[in-house]
Design an enzyme around this catalytic site. Structure first.
Site, PDB file in Angstrom:
ATOM      1  NE  ARG A 100      56.771  34.376  44.040  1.00 51.25           N
ATOM      2  CZ  ARG A 100      58.039  34.202  44.382  1.00 51.25           C
ATOM      3  NH1 ARG A 100      58.550  34.876  45.387  1.00 51.25           N
ATOM      4  NH2 ARG A 100      58.808  33.363  43.714  1.00 51.25           N
TER       5      ARG A 100
ATOM      6  CG  ASP B 101      64.785  42.707  48.198  1.00 48.82           C
ATOM      7  OD1 ASP B 101      65.791  43.361  48.491  1.00 48.82           O
ATOM      8  OD2 ASP B 101      64.813  41.672  47.494  1.00 48.82           O
TER       9      ASP B 101
ATOM     10  CG  ASN C 105      71.738  44.614  44.978  1.00 49.77           C
ATOM     11  OD1 ASN C 105      71.545  44.226  43.829  1.00 49.77           O
ATOM     12  ND2 ASN C 105      72.620  44.052  45.782  1.00 49.77           N
TER      13      ASN C 105
ATOM     14  NE  ARG D 106      71.089  40.628  41.686  1.00 52.33           N
ATOM     15  CZ  ARG D 106      70.252  40.653  42.721  1.00 52.33           C
ATOM     16  NH1 ARG D 106      70.185  41.730  43.480  1.00 52.33           N
ATOM     17  NH2 ARG D 106      69.506  39.618  42.997  1.00 52.33           N
TER      18      ARG D 106
ATOM     19  CB  SER E 184      67.008  33.434  38.021  1.00 50.54           C
ATOM     20  OG  SER E 184      66.094  33.952  38.964  1.00 50.54           O
TER      21      SER E 184
ATOM     22  CG  ASP F 135      67.336  25.656  53.431  1.00 51.83           C
ATOM     23  OD1 ASP F 135      68.363  25.040  53.070  1.00 51.83           O
ATOM     24  OD2 ASP F 135      66.938  26.707  52.903  1.00 51.83           O
TER      25      ASP F 135
ATOM     26  CD  GLU G 145      73.592  29.525  53.600  1.00 48.21           C
ATOM     27  OE1 GLU G 145      73.463  28.336  53.221  1.00 48.21           O
ATOM     28  OE2 GLU G 145      72.656  30.359  53.600  1.00 48.21           O
TER      29      GLU G 145
ATOM     30  NE  ARG H 228      73.249  25.121  55.702  1.00 47.03           N
ATOM     31  CZ  ARG H 228      72.195  25.828  55.322  1.00 47.03           C
ATOM     32  NH1 ARG H 228      71.217  25.238  54.649  1.00 47.03           N
ATOM     33  NH2 ARG H 228      72.106  27.098  55.620  1.00 47.03           N
TER      34      ARG H 228
ATOM     35  CG  HIS I 221      71.241  31.437  58.252  1.00 48.30           C
ATOM     36  ND1 HIS I 221      69.931  31.501  57.864  1.00 48.30           N
ATOM     37  CD2 HIS I 221      71.882  30.848  57.208  1.00 48.30           C
ATOM     38  CE1 HIS I 221      69.801  31.001  56.653  1.00 48.30           C
ATOM     39  NE2 HIS I 221      70.968  30.604  56.235  1.00 48.30           N
ATOM     40  NE  ARG I 222      68.125  27.608  56.577  1.00 44.84           N
ATOM     41  CZ  ARG I 222      67.107  28.372  56.989  1.00 44.84           C
ATOM     42  NH1 ARG I 222      66.669  28.283  58.233  1.00 44.84           N
ATOM     43  NH2 ARG I 222      66.516  29.203  56.164  1.00 44.84           N
TER      44      ARG I 222
ATOM     45  CE  LYS J 243      72.003  34.081  53.238  1.00 48.88           C
ATOM     46  NZ  LYS J 243      72.843  33.188  52.502  1.00 48.88           N
TER      47      LYS J 243
END
Ligand code: C5P
Length: 677
Positions: A30, A52, A95, A125, A172, A321, A349, A352, A395-396, A423
């Protein structure tokens, strides 16, 4: 990054120091685009380096923006809302969704002759909802492949901005973000209204967009989450300098670390309490549990406050998270902790709630769970169990349970599949180990001693690889010392003992993979010769030289553990090590292996003289007065004459594993089985 099957974290005693966390991806792209759209130069600090952001930077250069990259700082000279180039441009977006969407909107508003395409997956996408919204306001966009998907062609717009622009919010939030960032290009004379159709998802990400727009001079008026108005006269203004915040969810582990670990405090660089990311509210929760947190622009300082921590009851809907980290802090609390309104944990994921419950129970904790809540009871000293934490490719889960290594029972914690942290934070464990401290002698060390050419080096380095441990080739230190002494014009005889020892104290040696560097110069081949071995054997009989190398060898014992090979690792240097292996093979076998090794490297060699040499070297190593080569009393003997390397590796790993299972305390030397706590 640790790509081992598992990572054993030894008991950690404390932590202190500063950590700089990687920048947030959503903020990075951004900020790049906004800097490109405004006039003037923006200095961007701490930009995330990822696929990205690279795509976005390349696109900005193509557009004619001045872009200068220096490490994680980038300066972008913006277009001031006007394109300087008029020729057709083709952009390759890879991507990178966070580049494709906002660039499409901005380019469609700017107008030109542009093609935007990407990798095959990018062409699958959907982008139709954004294109529909942009067409509604007069942008010219054509699909070059399938309807509704990239690649796109963008032409000159004929903007109609009077009616509210509808955009779908339930596919989105990036579509709304893209419009919000692009529309100020056309708001000089009139206000522009966006209307969200359907329930808006991912609101915290829209908050980030609005916040960044504000830093670039655009005050969007928001009516609920349904209408957004860009007031007439809005113009992008460069903030001059801007820091990309670190990822706030990643910060939660280090905030928890500061709250749990004894020490002088943890400083988190890259994100402050005024962060625009929703997960920063984790700070409030950590404070409720007892953490002492101070903060400034772009930094947080965390110290232990209340200890034990305080059990809390909290609605965690706003920090889904980061709230997982609270579940592990709860093990160190004075009463139960209940986290509510966390139904979303079940569809991340992994499930949890189930994962945190199952794995905490393995450690010995009492846990209750419901459809959208979890209660974790504190785990008092004396009740912790050695556990192998399954991480569910999440990952968490992996990062959270690393904090269990601060348990009062000094039990090590095994994290399975540690690479899953990649990740969001590939170097998480390195960062943790950079801050954590251990009790003296608490780093696990495995010693592999044995005679020349027994295969110690290969075995030790392979085992180190499997465990994610550091590796010390102590023989190389003697070889380098001898080499440096000869270079300095010294002989290797006792009359130069003092001078050689002095040299060894400050030996500028560094290991880079298989290479050995002396003052930055690669001396690998020079020291690995047979002559190099003989010379090493000579200096190694000098007591003062051996003493001079002790501190250097000890310094290799770092988290998470060490494999050390040599002649006196188990008897002298790491005499407290929990596993000592004495590796042997027949002289014939060893000579033969050395012979093959030399021939394969293109050296000439004679089997007979090799055997004579290594027997002479062994004789000297075994008969010297100081630290003679011999098995430590508690060493396990391994004759590998008839074993493959893999078989030897498995044998050592099995020995290590059975120690871990039968006597987890024994893995760190400062407490032996049976020692009172
Ligand atoms: O293991 P490597 O062959 O590289 O070791 C070279 C020499 O260094 C050995 O022959 C031995 O004399 C000496 N050495 C030692 N103590 C160690 C490692 C090597 O004395 N821990």
């Amino acid at each position: 990054m640790y790509s081992t099957a598992f990572l054993d974290i030894p008991p950690l005693a404390g932590a202190a120091g500063a950590v700089t966390l990687p920048g947030s991806k959503s903020i990075s792209n951004r900020v790049l685009l906004l800097s490109a759209l405004c006039s003037g130069t923006t200095e961007i600090h701490d930009l995330l380096d990822s696929d990205d952001t690279r795509v976005m930077l390349a696109a900005l250069r193509q557009l004619g923006c001045g872009v200068q990259v220096q490490g994680t700082s980038v300066s972008v000279t913006g277009l001031g809302g006007q394109l300087t180039k008029s020729e057709p441009i083709e952009f390759f977006m890879g991507n990178a969704g966070t580049a494709m969407r906002p660039l499409t909107a901005a380019l469609a508003m700017l107008g030109g002759d542009f093609i935007l395409k990407g990798v095959a997956r990018m062409h699958e996408r959907p982008i139709g909802d954004l294109v529909d919204a942009l067409r509604e306001l007069g942008c010219r966009i054509d699909y070059l492949g399938n309807e509704g998907f990239p690649p796109l062609h963008i032409g000159q717009p004929d903007l109609k901005l009077d009616a509210p622009i509808p955009v779908r919010g339930d596919v989105s939030s990036q579509f709304l973000t893209a419009l919000l960032m692009a529309l100020p290009l056309a708001s000089q004379e009139r206000s522009i209204t966006i209307e969200v159709v359907g329930e808006l998802i991912s609101k915290p990400y829209i908050e980030i967009t609005l916040n960044l727009l504000q830093r670039y001079g655009i005050q969007v008026e928001r009516q609920g989450w349904q209408r957004f108005v860009i007031p007439a006269g809005s113009r992008y203004q460069s903030p001059g300098t801007i820091h990309v915040e670190a990822d706030a969810s990643s910060a939660s582990y280090f905030i928890a670390l500061g709250a749990i670990a004894q020490g002088a405090g943890i400083r988190v660089q890259g994100v402050g309490a005024d962060s625009i990311q929703g997960d920063i509210r984790f700070v409030d929760a950590a404070q409720l549990m007892g953490a002492k947190v101070t903060s400034g622009p772009n930094w947080l300082n965390i110290e232990r406050g209340s200890w034990p921590l305080k059990g809390i009851e909290l609605d965690c809907n706003h920090i889904p998270d980061a709230a997982m980290t609270l579940a592990v802090m709860a093990l160190y609390a004075d009463g139960p902790t209940t986290l509510r309104n966390i139904a979303s944990w079940r569809v991340k994921e992994t499930d949890r709630i189930a994962a945190m419950a199952i794995e905490s129970r393995k450690l010995g904790a009492r846990v209750e769970e419901g459809p959208d809540w979890i209660t974790i009871h504190p785990l008092p000293a004396g009740q912790w169990k050695a556990a192998s934490i399954h991480t569910y490719d999440d990952h968490r889960v992996a990062m959270c349970f690393s904090l269990a290594a601060f348990n009062p029972d000094e039990i090590s914690v095994r994290i399975e599949d540690p690479k899953c942290v990649a990740k969001t934070f590939p170097d998480y464990f390195e960062a943790l180990f950079g801050l954590a401290t251990v009790q003296p002698g608490a780093i696990p060390v495995i010693c592999i001693d044995g005679p020349t050419a027994s295969g110690k080096g290969t075995l030790a380095s392979r085992v180190a690889e499997r465990l994610g441990y550091h590796y010390l080739d102590s023989g190389a230190l003697y070889r380098v010392t001898a080499y440096a002494a000869l270079q300095a014009g010294l002989s290797l005889e006792p009359q130069h003992e003092g001078a050689i020892a002095k040299l060894a104290t400050t030996l500028p040696v560094r290991f880079a993979g298989e290479q050995v560097l002396l003052s930055g110069v690669d001396v690998t081949d020079a020291i690995r010769s047979e002559e190099g071995g003989m010379n090493a054997s000579k200096v190694s009989t000098l007591a003062a030289v051996r003493t001079a190398l002790v501190a250097l060898q000890h310094s290799f014992a770092r988290l998470p553990g060490l494999l050390a090979d040599g002649r006196d690792m188990g008897t002298v240097i790491f005499a407290q090590a929990p596993l000592k292996v004495f590796l042997t093979a027949s002289a014939a076998q060893r000579a033969e292996r050395r012979y093959k090794q030399l021939i394969s490297k293109g050296f000439s060699a004679k089997l007979d003289s090799l055997r004579a040499d290594l027997e002479a070297r062994d004789a000297r190593d075994m008969s010297r007065n100081v630290a003679p080569l011999k098995p430590a009393q508690d060493a396990l003997q391994l004759d590998n004459s008839h074993l493959s390397i893999e078989q030897s590796v498995d044998q050592v790993l099995n020995w290590w594993q059975s120690k871990a299972q039968t006597a987890p305390f024994a893995l760190h030397a400062h407490r032996r089985p049976g020692t009172p706590t």
